[in-house]
Design an enzyme around this catalytic site. Structure first.
Site, PDB file in Angstrom:
ATOM      1  N   ASP A   1     -16.944  -7.077   6.221  1.00  0.00           N
ATOM      2  CA  ASP A   1     -17.235  -5.969   5.057  1.00  0.00           C
ATOM      3  C   ASP A   1     -17.107  -5.489   7.033  1.00  0.00           C
ATOM      4  OD1 ASP A   1     -18.671  -4.040   4.269  1.00  0.00           O
ATOM      5  OD2 ASP A   1     -20.555  -4.527   3.804  1.00  0.00           O
TER       6      ASP A   1
ATOM      7  N   TYR B   1     -12.931  12.137   0.157  1.00  0.00           N
ATOM      8  CA  TYR B   1     -11.602  10.898   0.541  1.00  0.00           C
ATOM      9  C   TYR B   1     -10.030  11.446   1.546  1.00  0.00           C
ATOM     10  CZ  TYR B   1      -7.993   7.169  -0.658  1.00  0.00           C
ATOM     11  OH  TYR B   1      -7.082   6.341  -0.619  1.00  0.00           O
TER      12      TYR B   1
ATOM     13  N   LYS C   1      -9.115  10.223   5.473  1.00  0.00           N
ATOM     14  CA  LYS C   1      -7.623   9.327   5.257  1.00  0.00           C
ATOM     15  C   LYS C   1      -6.643  10.140   6.290  1.00  0.00           C
ATOM     16  CE  LYS C   1      -7.387   5.892   2.537  1.00  0.00           C
ATOM     17  NZ  LYS C   1      -7.230   4.355   2.929  1.00  0.00           N
TER      18      LYS C   1
ATOM     19  N   THR D   1      -3.646  -0.065  -9.385  1.00  0.00           N
ATOM     20  CA  THR D   1      -4.797  -0.474  -8.990  1.00  0.00           C
ATOM     21  C   THR D   1      -6.135   0.068  -9.680  1.00  0.00           C
ATOM     22  OG1 THR D   1      -5.449   1.067  -6.559  1.00  0.00           O
ATOM     23  CG2 THR D   1      -3.966  -1.086  -6.892  1.00  0.00           C
TER      24      THR D   1
HETATM   25  N1  LIG Z   1      -4.889   3.148  -5.667  1.00  0.00           N
HETATM   26  C1  LIG Z   1      -3.602   4.030  -5.290  1.00  0.00           C
HETATM   27  O1  LIG Z   1      -4.585   4.777  -6.300  1.00  0.00           O
HETATM   28  C2  LIG Z   1      -4.049   4.184  -3.548  1.00  0.00           C
HETATM   29  C3  LIG Z   1      -3.128   4.864  -3.049  1.00  0.00           C
HETATM   30  C4  LIG Z   1      -3.409   5.077  -1.929  1.00  0.00           C
HETATM   31  C5  LIG Z   1      -4.341   4.674  -1.176  1.00  0.00           C
HETATM   32  N2  LIG Z   1      -4.640   3.645  -1.322  1.00  0.00           N
HETATM   33  C6  LIG Z   1      -5.574   2.908  -0.530  1.00  0.00           C
HETATM   34  O2  LIG Z   1      -4.710   1.443  -0.702  1.00  0.00           O
HETATM   35  C7  LIG Z   1      -5.888   0.888  -0.247  1.00  0.00           C
HETATM   36  C8  LIG Z   1      -6.024   0.148  -0.991  1.00  0.00           C
HETATM   37  O3  LIG Z   1      -7.305  -0.058  -2.473  1.00  0.00           O
HETATM   38  P1  LIG Z   1      -6.628   0.151  -3.611  1.00  0.00           P
HETATM   39  O4  LIG Z   1      -5.581   0.815  -4.606  1.00  0.00           O
HETATM   40  O5  LIG Z   1      -6.440  -1.260  -3.712  1.00  0.00           O
HETATM   41  O6  LIG Z   1      -8.479  -0.243  -4.322  1.00  0.00           O
HETATM   42  P2  LIG Z   1      -9.323  -1.077  -4.930  1.00  0.00           P
HETATM   43  O7  LIG Z   1      -8.599  -1.869  -5.913  1.00  0.00           O
HETATM   44  O8  LIG Z   1     -10.286  -0.452  -4.842  1.00  0.00           O
HETATM   45  O9  LIG Z   1      -9.329  -2.327  -3.508  1.00  0.00           O
HETATM   46  C9  LIG Z   1     -10.162  -2.389  -2.958  1.00  0.00           C
HETATM   47  C10 LIG Z   1      -9.692  -2.729  -1.764  1.00  0.00           C
HETATM   48  O10 LIG Z   1     -11.283  -3.277  -0.991  1.00  0.00           O
HETATM   49  C11 LIG Z   1     -12.249  -3.128  -0.551  1.00  0.00           C
HETATM   50  N3  LIG Z   1     -13.465  -2.670   0.012  1.00  0.00           N
HETATM   51  C12 LIG Z   1     -14.530  -1.879  -0.244  1.00  0.00           C
HETATM   52  N4  LIG Z   1     -15.002  -1.555   0.801  1.00  0.00           N
HETATM   53  C13 LIG Z   1     -14.860  -2.369   1.097  1.00  0.00           C
HETATM   54  C14 LIG Z   1     -16.084  -2.993   2.682  1.00  0.00           C
HETATM   55  N5  LIG Z   1     -17.008  -1.983   3.301  1.00  0.00           N
HETATM   56  N6  LIG Z   1     -15.646  -3.909   3.279  1.00  0.00           N
HETATM   57  C15 LIG Z   1     -14.323  -4.814   3.098  1.00  0.00           C
HETATM   58  N7  LIG Z   1     -13.743  -4.410   2.027  1.00  0.00           N
HETATM   59  C16 LIG Z   1     -14.014  -3.575   1.551  1.00  0.00           C
HETATM   60  C17 LIG Z   1     -12.584  -3.640  -2.458  1.00  0.00           C
HETATM   61  O11 LIG Z   1     -13.738  -4.941  -1.961  1.00  0.00           O
HETATM   62  P3  LIG Z   1     -14.437  -5.124  -3.780  1.00  0.00           P
HETATM   63  O12 LIG Z   1     -13.895  -6.279  -3.927  1.00  0.00           O
HETATM   64  O13 LIG Z   1     -15.543  -5.638  -2.282  1.00  0.00           O
HETATM   65  O14 LIG Z   1     -14.978  -3.722  -3.683  1.00  0.00           O
HETATM   66  C18 LIG Z   1     -11.318  -3.581  -2.485  1.00  0.00           C
HETATM   67  O15 LIG Z   1     -10.634  -5.354  -2.355  1.00  0.00           O
HETATM   68  C19 LIG Z   1      -7.668   1.394   0.211  1.00  0.00           C
HETATM   69  O16 LIG Z   1      -7.474   1.735   1.778  1.00  0.00           O
HETATM   70  C20 LIG Z   1      -6.720   2.616  -0.532  1.00  0.00           C
HETATM   71  O17 LIG Z   1      -7.405   3.664   0.350  1.00  0.00           O
HETATM   72  C21 LIG Z   1      -4.790   3.693  -3.337  1.00  0.00           C
END
Ligand SMILES: NC(=O)c1ccc[n+]([C@@H]2O[C@H](COP(=O)([O-])OP(=O)(O)OC[C@H]3O[C@@H](n4cnc5c(N)ncnc54)[C@H](OP(=O)(O)O)[C@@H]3O)[C@@H](O)[C@H]2O)c1
Length: 230
Positions: free
Chosen positions: A53, A141, A145, A176
């Site tokens: 975590d 957010y 970032k 996602t």
């Molecule tokens: N989706 C977008 O449009 C987008 C765009 C730009 C950047 N991002 C970045 O991409 C990265 C991945 O996000 P995603 O899009 O794959 O989102 P997601 O599907 O919501 O997945 C988020 C992941 O982070 C984990 N997480 C959250 N809090 C945590 C903690 N305290 N310790 C460990 N794991 C934790 C979640 O685990 P749990 O299952 O336990 O919640 C999940 O595995 C993030 O850094 C996000 O900010 C996303």
């Protein structure tokens, strides 16, 4: 950095982009620790589930002790609360900063000596086009970032003499859970973003711009800010 013999730790590897990164690393021959706060939810073939975590320093220390052969850390875990900076819940703002800034910082501090001890390697921080574009509706957010962007630049310089390359991945919306409410035609495929990220690590790119949005926003950084009201 060659990925075939890498030993990777991917945070948030149980779903979303992290799951794609972990799976593709495995397909390329890397040993993968798929880190998640609930390791029982990890389903990446061949990967080793690891409890981590990013807001819990003890769990990070324990993960770094277990994954003592790591050469690559991917700081992927993140949250988006939708809090605004003035009207939003301050606890949500703090939680976002804890996860998206202090999380990667704590993981990098814990894993840097491990990676260095294994002969050097790399860190990838998963950032956003919102590191550079700061709309009010996503103010909290975006601030987290932006802070993680500064973290990436500063740690790149600090860790280079220790044989650790630091890359930052920037992207707009991906398909996602985090962007579930965003229309499909505004999102890119997370599997493609993962492939670009791994190519960027392999070729030593400090900054990986994975879609049109992030390229446009980066290019617009030198533009004048919005005028003040009044
Ligand atoms: N989706 C977008 O449009 C987008 C765009 C730009 C950047 N991002 C970045 O991409 C990265 C991945 O996000 P995603 O899009 O794959 O989102 P997601 O599907 O919501 O997945 C988020 C992941 O982070 C984990 N997480 C959250 N809090 C945590 C903690 N305290 N310790 C460990 N794991 C934790 C979640 O685990 P749990 O299952 O336990 O919640 C999940 O595995 C993030 O850094 C996000 O900010 C996303």
């Amino acid at each position: 950095m060659e990925l075939k013999n890498a030993v990777a730790v991917v945070t948030g590897a149980n779903r979303g982009l992290g799951r794609h990164l972990a799976a593709q690393l495995g397909e390329r021959g890397a040993k993968v620790y798929a880190a998640a706060r609930r390791p029982e939810t990890v389903d990446v073939p061949g990967a080793i589930p690891l409890r981590l975590d990013v807001t819990d320093e003890a769990s990070i220390r324990e993960a770094a002790r277990i994954a003592s052969d790591a050469t690559l850390l991917i700081n992927n875990a993140g949250i988006s609360t939708g809090a605004t900076l003035i009207g939003g819940d301050l606890d949500a703002v703090r939680r976002e900063m804890e996860t998206n800034f202090y999380g990667p910082l704590a993981a990098t501090r814990a894993f840097a000596p491990v990676i260095e001890g294994n002969g050097g390697g790399a860190v990838l921080n998963v950032l956003s086009a919102l590191s550079w574009f700061h709309p009010a509706g996503l103010g909290s957010y975006a601030a987290s970032k932006a802070a993680a962007w500064a973290l990436s630049d500063a740690t790149r310089e600090e860790l280079a003499p220790r044989g650790i390359a630091v890359s930052a991945l920037h992207v707009g919306y991906m398909d996602t859970d985090m962007a579930a409410d965003v229309p499909a035609d505004q999102k890119v495929a997370a599997t493609d973003v993962a492939a670009q990220a791994l190519h960027g690590i392999e070729t030593g790119q400090p900054e990986i711009l994975a879609d049109e949005t992030s390229r446009y926003v980066k290019q617009s950084l030198s533009a004048a800010p919005q005028p003040n009201a009044g």
